[in-house]
Design a protein around this motif. Sequence first.
Motif, PDB file in Angstrom:
ATOM      1  N   ASP A 753      57.161  72.640  46.193  1.00  0.00           N
ATOM      2  CA  ASP A 753      56.301  71.732  46.646  1.00  0.00           C
ATOM      3  C   ASP A 753      55.429  71.011  48.578  1.00  0.00           C
ATOM      4  O   ASP A 753      56.205  70.716  48.990  1.00  0.00           O
ATOM      5  CB  ASP A 753      55.961  70.393  46.620  1.00  0.00           C
ATOM      6  N   GLU A 755      53.072  70.962  50.357  1.00  0.00           N
ATOM      7  CA  GLU A 755      53.258  69.833  51.130  1.00  0.00           C
ATOM      8  C   GLU A 755      53.986  68.979  51.435  1.00  0.00           C
ATOM      9  O   GLU A 755      54.225  67.546  51.676  1.00  0.00           O
ATOM     10  CB  GLU A 755      52.225  68.715  50.443  1.00  0.00           C
ATOM     11  N   ASN A 756      55.067  69.333  50.621  1.00  0.00           N
ATOM     12  CA  ASN A 756      56.540  68.135  51.147  1.00  0.00           C
ATOM     13  C   ASN A 756      57.838  68.705  51.304  1.00  0.00           C
ATOM     14  O   ASN A 756      58.742  68.639  50.530  1.00  0.00           O
ATOM     15  CB  ASN A 756      56.945  67.067  49.776  1.00  0.00           C
ATOM     16  N   LYS A 780      56.915  68.051  56.487  1.00  0.00           N
ATOM     17  CA  LYS A 780      55.943  66.852  56.461  1.00  0.00           C
ATOM     18  C   LYS A 780      57.218  65.738  56.991  1.00  0.00           C
ATOM     19  O   LYS A 780      56.811  64.980  57.819  1.00  0.00           O
ATOM     20  CB  LYS A 780      56.002  66.747  55.360  1.00  0.00           C
ATOM     21  N   ASP A 904      63.096  60.247  51.684  1.00  0.00           N
ATOM     22  CA  ASP A 904      62.054  59.933  50.548  1.00  0.00           C
ATOM     23  C   ASP A 904      60.847  59.596  50.773  1.00  0.00           C
ATOM     24  O   ASP A 904      59.835  59.254  50.215  1.00  0.00           O
ATOM     25  CB  ASP A 904      62.703  58.609  49.809  1.00  0.00           C
ATOM     26  N   HIS A 905      60.521  58.717  51.632  1.00  0.00           N
ATOM     27  CA  HIS A 905      59.728  57.973  52.021  1.00  0.00           C
ATOM     28  C   HIS A 905      58.392  59.109  52.538  1.00  0.00           C
ATOM     29  O   HIS A 905      57.619  59.199  51.611  1.00  0.00           O
ATOM     30  CB  HIS A 905      59.050  57.121  53.381  1.00  0.00           C
ATOM     31  N   TYR A 906      58.687  59.967  53.096  1.00  0.00           N
ATOM     32  CA  TYR A 906      57.502  61.464  53.361  1.00  0.00           C
ATOM     33  C   TYR A 906      57.363  62.246  52.411  1.00  0.00           C
ATOM     34  O   TYR A 906      56.854  62.850  52.093  1.00  0.00           O
ATOM     35  CB  TYR A 906      58.871  61.724  54.936  1.00  0.00           C
ATOM     36  N   LYS A 908      58.613  62.061  49.468  1.00  0.00           N
ATOM     37  CA  LYS A 908      58.827  61.778  47.668  1.00  0.00           C
ATOM     38  C   LYS A 908      57.760  60.077  46.915  1.00  0.00           C
ATOM     39  O   LYS A 908      57.431  59.990  46.761  1.00  0.00           O
ATOM     40  CB  LYS A 908      59.900  61.210  46.824  1.00  0.00           C
ATOM     41  N   GLY A 909      56.913  59.747  48.633  1.00  0.00           N
ATOM     42  CA  GLY A 909      56.140  58.771  48.446  1.00  0.00           C
ATOM     43  C   GLY A 909      56.742  57.895  48.295  1.00  0.00           C
ATOM     44  O   GLY A 909      55.780  56.510  47.742  1.00  0.00           O
ATOM     45  N   ALA A 910      58.308  57.487  48.091  1.00  0.00           N
ATOM     46  CA  ALA A 910      58.236  55.708  48.497  1.00  0.00           C
ATOM     47  C   ALA A 910      58.506  54.454  49.117  1.00  0.00           C
ATOM     48  O   ALA A 910      57.695  55.007  50.501  1.00  0.00           O
ATOM     49  CB  ALA A 910      60.431  56.329  48.548  1.00  0.00           C
ATOM     50  N   THR A 912      58.357  52.312  52.389  1.00  0.00           N
ATOM     51  CA  THR A 912      58.771  52.447  54.055  1.00  0.00           C
ATOM     52  C   THR A 912      59.252  50.331  53.827  1.00  0.00           C
ATOM     53  O   THR A 912      59.813  50.017  53.819  1.00  0.00           O
ATOM     54  CB  THR A 912      57.302  51.979  54.998  1.00  0.00           C
TER      55      THR A 912
END
Length: 935
Positions: A753, A755-756, A780, A904-906, A908-910, A912
């Motif tokens: 991915d 983008e990530n 990212k 994970d936040h940046y 996987k979108g987990a 904050t």
Amino acid sequence: MNRKKIGLGLWVLLVVQIAVGQQKRSLTHADYDGWESLSSAKITKNGLFVGYQISPQDGDGRFEVFPYKNPDQKTVISRASAVSFTPDDAFLVGKIVPQKDSVRVLKLKKKKNDDLPKDSLFIFNLASGAMEKLPRVKSFGIPTEKGSWIAIHFEKELPQKPDPADSTKKAEKPKKTDGTKLLVRSLDGSKSWEFDRVKSYSFAPNGDYFQYTLAEEDTLDNSAVFVLNLSSGESKLVLEKMTTYSDLTFSPQSSNLALIATDDSLKAKKPVHSLYLYDVKSGAISKKLEKTDLKFNQGRISPDGNIRFSEDENKLFFGVAQDYKDYAYAEDTTILDEERVSLDIWGWQDDEIQPMQLKNKSQEEKKTYWSVLDLSSGQITQLTTPEVDNLVLENKITKNIALAWTDAPYRRSYSWDIQIGRDLYWVDFSTGQKTLIEKNASGFARLSPEANYAYWYDGRDSSWVAYDLKAKSKINLTKALPIPFYEELHDSPSLPGSYGAVGWMAGDQAILINDRYDIWKIDPKNPSAAINLTQGEGRKNAITFRRETLDFEERAIDPKAPFLLSAFNEVTKDNGFYMGSLDGKSAPKQLLMTAHNYSGLLKAKESNQVLVRRSTYQDNPDVYLTDLNFKSLQKASNLNPQQANIKWGSVELVSYLTLHGDPLQGLLFKPEGFDPSKKYPMMVYFYERNSDTYHNYRAPAPSRSTINIPYFVSNDYLVFVPDIKYEMGLPGPSAYDCIIPGVQAVIAKGGVDTENMAIQGQSWGGYQVAYLITQTNMFKAAGAGAPVVNMTSAYGGIRWGTGMSRMFQYEQTQSRIGGTLWDKPLYYLENSPLFMMDRVQTPVLIMHNDEDGAVPWYQGIEMFMALKRLNKPAWLLQYNGEDHNLTQRKNAKDLSVRLSQFFDHYLKGAPTPLWMSEGLPAVEKGKTLKYELGD
């Protein structure tokens, strides 16, 4: 109702339940504590029994012991530690430590140390399987070479509490002593002796005698040293009424016991020590050396040195220190402590800068110089002095000479030149005369087994050299040979090192030296006729051959002994063993070569039984049993069976080209069930070269500084670890030129991915992270541990762990600038990411601790403050009292959580975590961790 359908339905339901029950899960941070490692693998001399220690990362370990021929017949000793087979191969002995959870509960109840459970001792009979245990044991000892004895030193006895029914009887006040009860006995229990108030003890290596020191009890009059004859059971007094006894050492055949003692008060600022030699057979002090006996100018016998005997027991080596100096200011009792000046003066003329002097202060205060006493003539000879202060004594002293050296004339340059030379001498033990071998020699010299040659690797000439001590001539051993003996992949401004010397053939007939791949046998009398013992097969096939040491006590290589070789294929990373020939007449014969990593080979001393550990990324480094033929390997241990229920993943070797077209390799770790048609977030970690660790097992563990690869892979990340090749003066651009093409090569394989993606590194890796985010926005998020971001300020900084100036790192080693700040100012500026922080678009998690001994922690502050000033997302983790890499497990666990939450936040979108969104105000420090996730 159809009973067959009911049965089928139940069967389907059962299958589904089993499948769900067996479904693998991802690693969590809670898995770390129970993850096991294996250490201290042992085999008896006769090869009949094997044992090893298995320890979780946090918790109670165990020792497993079993017959070599029957690994399934294991005896498991819970909580065992410090375990050894006895010299007679009949017993296994060790401690049993208290249960960790029980101790923790008692500590929570604020119990005193005396009230906590203590270690026990176990004695396990290998033949019968009988186990004996003794409680409250402080320490134990066994002979090192032979004998069937054990000494057991017990904890102090707890004071007897008065009988509550007898109000007239008071508790007896314990007598003041540091000593406790000692039991000396045969391992089978048929003989035993018990002694009170023992402070220290040791066996003679051959198990004939035993010495023990009695601590004083209320008065020094009853302190003493005794020697116990283990055959007769008779104890004889050696010395008594001394304040301290130290360095008690038996001679190799137990003829003598040497020790250093003083009767001066413990409060004496300038105690005077004497050296005593006790004749074990006659039972009397045969020699006493005092300060007045020394020929060393203003010298004194030092308790801070070591005592050594020659193997023939004719020479006694001991330490002498310069006499105490008188300082009027220090001795002035009219000055109050608060009136005393405290300062450090940095002088340009000093050999070492003040931080290094302060770091080495204790060592310097205890500095000793070797002297030797000839036990036949009584002559004392001084061997080293402040002018030539280093002596190279072999493990077993069999010759009448040794090598000595000093780097004092060149020490002032050490802050920027860590490859300073040293003046090399050989010293005659009989006269103390020093004969110069070479001024300003490059390398560390050793003596050949028969003392015919001194030999070393000359970094300036990239050659191995020998010095014929009789002919007084220097010989270049490798210069005429058609291949290089320096490190071929060396890419820093320092002189390249070597691949090492294997050792000497018996009689000093030849020396064995490694090149990058092969092993050479070189006769120092005719170096040009050197024989390639591996016949060039290594270089031809990119296989590195190295001799395996089967006898760790050997002084020289026996031409009749097996010439076992380890083998490592640089391209495929396969590993294994070959059998070579010491005459060089036949090529190495492959015994075993597989896609594994082999390590820790251990052969029984008196048989061909062998232990070896084998691993891959997926397979734990378990112990296997085999012999010198390696025809079959039988697995003995079974580490971490819980791994079978965890999503583990795999690793792939990736080949790619740098932006300059140089071939490199990297490691791509992929989640279990990897599907290239899907897209996975990817972490990129790097530090120099790592591809040779392809088959290494990586245990889940709390992070000391870098991402734990198994954790991220198990949680569905790709992890890529590229190799890096450096150009002099261009460390930052070199990292970019190697890492970015490697990442692009992985992307081309599919499954990433784009983008990530994120990067993370520590120390030198942290620097490269900081540099890369000023050059590209393809990542990212980034994690930089202990990063140098400003080479201009770091160049003048201090490595507080050693007290050294950091100049050498930029001029000669890892930072690879290759010149001073004033010689190459633009290189320092252009390789410093601090001056390009305005380009950064990547959120960064920095870790830099306030007691970092390698990289000044203000470097992390400089990076953080620049990003904060530029209004860029950045967090700085500063663990109080921590070093370059975290040492305290509690902090490592904390960092692991924060690293995973950050990425994970940046990626996987987990959500904050609160520590990122709200911070941790100083008023909340120690009250909350703020792991909680926000909306």
